[in-house]
Scaffold this active site. Sequence first.
Site, PDB file in Angstrom:
ATOM      1  CG  ASN A 123      -5.559   6.296  10.018  1.00  0.00           C
ATOM      2  OD1 ASN A 123      -4.679   6.577  10.825  1.00  0.00           O
ATOM      3  ND2 ASN A 123      -5.942   7.110   9.051  1.00  0.00           N
TER       4      ASN A 123
ATOM      5  CB  ALA B 109      -0.047  10.032   1.210  1.00  0.00           C
TER       6      ALA B 109
ATOM      7  N   GLY C  36       0.855  -1.191   0.000  1.00  0.00           N
ATOM      8  CA  GLY C  36       0.000   0.000   0.000  1.00  0.00           C
ATOM      9  C   GLY C  36       0.882   1.229   0.000  1.00  0.00           C
TER      10      GLY C  36
ATOM     11  CE  LYS D 188      -3.322   8.428  13.754  1.00  0.00           C
ATOM     12  NZ  LYS D 188      -2.986   7.713  12.562  1.00  0.00           N
TER      13      LYS D 188
END
Length: 309
Positions: A105, A10, A7, A187
């Site tokens: 995430n 960014a 992946g 997070k």
Amino acid sequence: MDIAVLGAGAMGSVYGAFLASQPENNVTLIDIWREHIEAINAKGLTINTPEGDMVVKNLTAVTSALDLKPQDLVIIFVKATVTEEAMRQAANLVGPSTIALTLQNGLGNIEKLCRVVDPKRVVGGINSYGSSMKGPGEVILRGRGETVFGEIDGSQSERLSNLKKVFDKAGLPSSVTTNVQGRIWTKLISNIAINAPCAILGIKNGRLLEHPESVTLLEGAVTEAVAVGKAMGIIFETDDPIQYAKKVIDNTGENVCSMLQDIRAKRQTEIAVINGAIVEGGFKHGIPTPINMVLTNLVKVIQENYPAK
Ligand code: PAF
């Protein structure tokens, strides 16, 4: 060290570039976005950092993991919506001594990886950098944050002490935790505060703190998420989750968060594993989560109204 980044959006590109800056690392980026892969192979990967451009040429970029051998380290950076499927297609990268590290995430990535590869290979973690794609082969790094990883059984291990050295040397300061779920949830708090509000409002992270209305919104969403996490036995790695979220907003103020990037590109977002996961956890533990439910529903409606391609 042989390193594959699964992946190379960014974030994956930023980590790949920094790791490839060390001659002892042999880095391969894997992504299905063909134009990006071709641009990297043609002219290198450019990272626009606040200190200037970094152009990295000594890495390989491919659209499929199929022909690659098992790696020492596989960093999983695909969207959390496709973790399991992407790892399944790249399972040949994981051998008997590979570390499969998720720095993605959202909730549930460790569990998804463990369904595909030997759980002993899996290491959890987080990053809180802010970055976005400028175009094929070019990424903008807007804010630096932390990289933290930990064994899923909470043990301290030599392999993670060694991994910390590799990250630190490559300019990605890192730390090792014995409370990886607590760290992932901590997070998550920043994603709860930032992603859906910025995605719905169409604003950069830093703008959230400029309006009392959005401050109230993010504080409410974070308070609900912390209540759900605590009910699930999570030990947060901050005494003040709201302040923690605001600090991440400050550090990444000029960033367009990943969920707004997804919406602008008409991609499926990670809403289900961020605010959606709080709503689900709230149901299970009898904790009301109205703010996260509204945020989840609004982002779902935005996604469902993407024009047909
Ligand atoms: O998802 C993101 O965009 C990032 O995790 C963060 C830290 C919120 C910065 O934009």
